[in-house]
Scaffold this active site. Structure first.
Site, PDB file in Angstrom:
ATOM      1  N   GLY A  59     -39.353-112.294   2.345  1.00 51.49           N
ATOM      2  CA  GLY A  59     -38.831-111.278   3.257  1.00 51.49           C
ATOM      3  C   GLY A  59     -37.339-111.462   3.510  1.00 51.49           C
ATOM      4  O   GLY A  59     -36.841-112.586   3.595  1.00 51.49           O
ATOM      5  N   GLN A  60     -36.646-110.320   3.649  1.00 56.12           N
ATOM      6  CA  GLN A  60     -35.218-110.381   4.003  1.00 56.12           C
ATOM      7  C   GLN A  60     -35.018-110.839   5.442  1.00 56.12           C
ATOM      8  O   GLN A  60     -33.914-111.146   5.843  1.00 56.12           O
ATOM      9  CB  GLN A  60     -34.566-109.011   3.818  1.00 56.12           C
ATOM     10  CG  GLN A  60     -34.403-108.637   2.371  1.00 56.12           C
ATOM     11  CD  GLN A  60     -33.726-107.298   2.202  1.00 56.12           C
ATOM     12  OE1 GLN A  60     -33.342-106.643   3.163  1.00 56.12           O
ATOM     13  NE2 GLN A  60     -33.605-106.865   0.957  1.00 56.12           N
ATOM     14  N   GLN A  90     -40.647-128.690   6.737  1.00 55.96           N
ATOM     15  CA  GLN A  90     -39.562-127.799   7.165  1.00 55.96           C
ATOM     16  C   GLN A  90     -39.461-127.680   8.690  1.00 55.96           C
ATOM     17  O   GLN A  90     -38.656-126.900   9.182  1.00 55.96           O
ATOM     18  CB  GLN A  90     -39.691-126.425   6.513  1.00 55.96           C
ATOM     19  CG  GLN A  90     -40.860-125.591   6.979  1.00 55.96           C
ATOM     20  CD  GLN A  90     -41.036-124.341   6.130  1.00 55.96           C
ATOM     21  OE1 GLN A  90     -41.499-124.403   5.001  1.00 55.96           O
ATOM     22  NE2 GLN A  90     -40.668-123.190   6.672  1.00 55.96           N
ATOM     23  N   HIS A 123     -45.881-109.318   6.014  1.00 55.55           N
ATOM     24  CA  HIS A 123     -46.422-110.019   4.839  1.00 55.55           C
ATOM     25  C   HIS A 123     -47.143-109.038   3.914  1.00 55.55           C
ATOM     26  O   HIS A 123     -47.055-109.137   2.686  1.00 55.55           O
ATOM     27  CB  HIS A 123     -47.410-111.099   5.276  1.00 55.55           C
ATOM     28  CG  HIS A 123     -46.802-112.215   6.063  1.00 55.55           C
ATOM     29  ND1 HIS A 123     -47.047-112.392   7.394  1.00 55.55           N
ATOM     30  CD2 HIS A 123     -45.962-113.216   5.704  1.00 55.55           C
ATOM     31  CE1 HIS A 123     -46.398-113.465   7.828  1.00 55.55           C
ATOM     32  NE2 HIS A 123     -45.720-113.974   6.827  1.00 55.55           N
ATOM     33  N   LEU A 173     -50.626-113.897   9.144  1.00 57.38           N
ATOM     34  CA  LEU A 173     -50.109-112.755   8.385  1.00 57.38           C
ATOM     35  C   LEU A 173     -50.069-111.487   9.223  1.00 57.38           C
ATOM     36  O   LEU A 173     -50.962-111.219  10.025  1.00 57.38           O
ATOM     37  CB  LEU A 173     -50.974-112.524   7.135  1.00 57.38           C
ATOM     38  CG  LEU A 173     -51.075-113.727   6.186  1.00 57.38           C
ATOM     39  CD1 LEU A 173     -51.956-113.378   4.988  1.00 57.38           C
ATOM     40  CD2 LEU A 173     -49.703-114.197   5.718  1.00 57.38           C
ATOM     41  N   ARG A 179     -44.105-115.447  14.856  1.00 54.33           N
ATOM     42  CA  ARG A 179     -43.816-116.060  16.155  1.00 54.33           C
ATOM     43  C   ARG A 179     -43.818-115.037  17.296  1.00 54.33           C
ATOM     44  O   ARG A 179     -43.775-115.426  18.460  1.00 54.33           O
ATOM     45  CB  ARG A 179     -42.483-116.800  16.099  1.00 54.33           C
ATOM     46  CG  ARG A 179     -42.554-118.054  15.219  1.00 54.33           C
ATOM     47  CD  ARG A 179     -41.297-118.891  15.289  1.00 54.33           C
ATOM     48  NE  ARG A 179     -41.489-120.206  14.705  1.00 54.33           N
ATOM     49  CZ  ARG A 179     -41.125-120.568  13.470  1.00 54.33           C
ATOM     50  NH1 ARG A 179     -40.533-119.691  12.668  1.00 54.33           N
ATOM     51  NH2 ARG A 179     -41.338-121.794  13.016  1.00 54.33           N
TER      52      ARG A 179
HETATM   53  O1  PAF Z   1     -40.931-118.034   5.126  1.00 53.74           O
HETATM   54  C1  PAF Z   1     -41.910-118.805   5.213  1.00 53.74           C
HETATM   55  O2  PAF Z   1     -42.989-118.445   5.665  1.00 53.74           O
HETATM   56  C2  PAF Z   1     -41.765-120.237   4.734  1.00 53.74           C
HETATM   57  O3  PAF Z   1     -40.497-120.747   5.008  1.00 53.74           O
HETATM   58  C3  PAF Z   1     -42.128-120.428   3.244  1.00 53.74           C
HETATM   59  C4  PAF Z   1     -41.168-119.683   2.338  1.00 53.74           C
HETATM   60  C5  PAF Z   1     -43.544-119.951   2.994  1.00 53.74           C
HETATM   61  C6  PAF Z   1     -42.046-121.910   2.862  1.00 53.74           C
HETATM   62  O4  PAF Z   1     -42.906-122.682   3.639  1.00 53.74           O
END
Ligand code: PAF
Length: 292
Positions: free
Chosen positions: A158-159, A66, A40, A36, A198
């Site tokens: 977030g956008q 993902q 965030h 975070l 990142r």
């Molecule tokens: O944006 C992210 O951190 C991720 O894609 C999310 C929305 C938490 C889903 O894992």
């Protein structure tokens, strides 16, 4: 009770939230993958504004579904202690940090071929989806699960992940989930770099090169009055002058990510989005475009 309360199982989460729901409070959710940062924190503040004295729930879960082959699932930063400190500072009520088996129960885990998943619409095939096949199926599936577990009134994203935000908004509407999805503005360093978990992978040299991303987007904003080709050209010339940036895509789209004519009507609001590799790190960013 100390704030935030940490729940690592679905049962713990349910019992914590039942008490709030019984009292008729609105529930806000900020889904994250942890690591975070101030971006965030700003989502948590938006959620707080929305729910007042209702609970703000932050989920921290690095979702294997993902990530594609060869992506950074294994090296993705996991920093729970520091994340809890951010949540505490922001007055978050509940942190839900489940293990993979808790989110994907059953022996086969997230790769279970029989598992029900959320298939996004065609919007997921563009941009990030073209570069990362299956990514948005993974995102929507885990977000749908989190929505089912938390049953929030409002969820904040977030956008910076603009396409993700658009797809989650569509999912909530299309599947009649009844959850208000809010997009919060991208937070930036004073020199323009968009905050991202990142960014911590960037060397000093990479970080300097990465500034070309926001510079390119701003250059496009400044040329938007002359139409889409001029705005695109302005962004491309910034990116081409930075050898440390390997562009994946640069796209100028309508605000809903549909197509844009070369010369949109005055007042049209669009979006410029890009992804690029800087060193070994893939970064994304986007900004609004106003055509006059
Ligand atoms: O944006 C992210 O951190 C991720 O894609 C999310 C929305 C938490 C889903 O894992």
């Amino acid at each position: 009770m100390p704030t935030p309360v940490l729940a690592s199982t679905r049962a713990e989460l349910a019992s914590l939230l039942d008490a709030h729901r019984g009292a008729g409070r609105r529930v806000g959710l900020v889904p994250t993958m942890g690591a975070l940062h101030d971006g965030h924190a700003s989502l948590m503040r938006v959620a707080r504004d929305q729910v007042g004295d209702g609970p703000v729930v932050v989920s921290i879960f690095v979702n294997p579904l993902q990530f594609g082959e060869g992506e950074d699932l294994d090296r993705y930063p996991r920093t729970l202690e520091a994340d809890l400190a951010v949540c505490e500072r922001e007055g978050v009520d509940v942190v839900f940090a489940p293990a993979v088996e808790e989110m994907y129960p059953g022996g086969a885990g997230p790769r279970d071929p029989d598992m029900t998943t959320v298939q996004p619409g065609g919007l997921a095939d563009l941009l990030e989806g073209a570069s990362r096949p299956g990514h948005f199926r993974g995102v929507l599936t885990v977000v749908a699960k989190l929505f089912g577990l938390v049953r929030p009134d409002v969820a904040v994203f977030g956008q910076k992940d603009y396409q993700q935000l658009a797809l989650i908004t569509r999912m909530s509407a299309d599947l009649c989930l009844g959850i208000e999805v809010i997009g919060a503005e991208t937070q930036r360093e004073p020199d323009g770099l968009a905050l991202s978990s990142r960014n911590r992978y960037l060397s000093d040299g990479d970080r300097a090169a990465a500034l070309a991303l926001s510079r390119a987007l701003r250059a496009a904003q400044e040329r938007a009055a002359y139409g889409v080709p001029a705005a695109r050209w302005a962004a491309m010339s910034v990116l081409k002058s930075e050898p440390g940036v390997e562009l994946d895509y640069l796209a100028l789209r309508a605000a809903d990510l549909g197509d844009l004519p070369d010369h949109p009507e005055a007042g049209t609001v669009g979006r410029i989005l890009l992804a690029a590799k800087v060193g070994t790190t893939r970064l994304i960013d986007n900004m609004e475009l106003r055509f006059s």
